[in-house]
Write an enzyme that holds these catalytic residues in place. Sequence first.
Site, short mmCIF file in Angstrom:
data_model
loop_
_atom_site.label_atom_id
_atom_site.label_comp_id
_atom_site.label_asym_id
_atom_site.label_seq_id
_atom_site.Cartn_x
_atom_site.Cartn_y
_atom_site.Cartn_z
CG ASP A 1 -0.56 -8.74 6.42
OD1 ASP A 1 -1.59 -8.12 6.11
OD2 ASP A 1 0.50 -8.62 5.79
CB CYS B 1 -0.90 -0.01 1.24
SG CYS B 1 -1.83 -1.54 1.45
#
Length: 617
Positions: A97, A2
């Site tokens: 995660d 990201c």
Amino acid sequence: MCGILGTVPSSESSQFKLALDTLTHRGPDSFGIENISNEVSLGHRRLSILDVSAKGHQPMFHESKRYAIVFNGEIYNFLEIQKELVNLGHSFRSSSDTEVLLKAYIEWGEDCVLKLNGMWAFAIWDSQSKKMFMSRDRYGKKPLFYAQINGKFVFASEMKAIFPFMKQLEISDDFHWMKKNIFFYEATEKCLIKGIKRFPAGYSGHLERGELKLYRYWNTLDHLVEVPKSYDEQVERFRELFMDSCKLRMRSDVTIGTALSGGLDSSATIAAMANLSKNNNSYSDDWQHAFVASFPGTPLDESHYAKMVTDHLGIGATFVDIEPLKHWNNLEHYFYQFEDLYITSPLPMIMLYGAVKQNGVTVTLDGHGADELLSGYQQGALESLWDARFSPKNTKDILSIYQGSINEDKDQYERVGNFKVYKDYMIRKIGKKVLGQKMPSIDNGHPNFKKLDNLSQYLYSMFHENILPTLLRNYDRYAMINSVEIRMPFMDHRIVSFVNSLPYSSKIGNDYTKRIVRDALDPYLPKEVTWRKSKIGFSSPIVNWMQNDLSDWFMDNVNSKSFIESNLIENPGALRDRITQIVSKENSNFAQAQKCWSEFSPYIWEKAVLNTDMVNK
């Protein structure tokens, strides 16, 4: 994978959103912004890979609302950590995660990073203590920048997201040093833009009262391991580690693939994936996607080797012809997205990962890191001559390796006889020893550095401090410009510690570079690839381009008023003359053409980055 952004204290919403949107390519799937009590603004652009549902949305808060996290990267062993946390009483709302990372921090504090197998750059805000904890992965696979601007601390995945908070963009005081030392600034805090710093790899830090205090949590030299005494056992252990590394990196809720060059490293990676899948030992069934960059009619084309690999494994491949004119009009935009300088054009790599994305693949497992870790370059063979100096047999073997590893693009090198190669190297090395010169490394005073043999010391510096940090930065940009995540099995920290603990003879010997990789993966690869000695780097066929497709473009630019007046080109007239000689075919030397590109590219960078309008909006 990201893009993250944050400011302390918080920022005005429209300015913050404008800055976050510069990272849209890193996370096109969704975004989130949180302003927490006017104390901090956190922003996130999401590329959904694990738990693609809204439950994986960021910024992510702990149930108590005390902690909030923004995270860029992947924690490959998150399921194992999650199981440990469940046994300690934690519960989970998502299968991401990110939630595992946040609760690992709550359970183990700043030491949680030592449990992570992955790549990361993250920040966790504690609204009770008013502190922010930040960390970057061991080797710097994920980028992180920061700046202090008029009392505001700003951090982001890319420099461009910091630009809107700045009054103006100026080149760094070290800019001209950096453009001449392309491979030596990425591992430092230096950045091309004045006022912005790079958060160092292997470091964590906490921000308190506006001051960032950094500390090093990881040094490979502190994590060397006992290796088996016999070479055969070393091969077996390497194979086990590499297979497990690939297995962990095949965890994905989206389609995965491989950027396959036909060289040993990428071929070993996809062969390991195939073997894991064949034996029902894989986390993904949708992995059979190989993408091959092809340079038809140039010395850089090795697509025929890649086809050998895919034919051997029984899978198809997408061959991507790198035709520069198709994308050259986007060059300035690519420079803006890339942000930094490099010795070659970014176009072939950007085009390759563009094809990856266009074909529905979001994650690739690639072979990056193996050359720097295991001596895949010619210079490594020379450095091992010092280790073999008391053995005529090993010395002869290493000289043979040196000659055999010369790139297939013969124009790059002039062959020199073995005696001269040996004599010249030993004279230089003995001279350095007499003068007391140590292997250049920030860690050359570490007790364990001194225990490494000469080749291992050289590779340690290459891996941690010069070549590899630069390549990691590059490939992060090449892929993320196209919203693709790269995973690198050779860079699993267990493998890095193991290989750094091996003697030179396990890395180079028996007439081959990267000896242990070849022996470990030979059962899964075609022999023509496993035992191929020559090497082709993934680069641009710059001479071919300058003399053909791009000749007019180069001549138009070097004769333009803006080029002659550029403050970033030290002697534009002389550079124009050298480029003209190559374009007119008076000079076809690859190394000189590449040097011309390195000296010319700051001009494109100036137009694309320094003159951007993304400032103080």
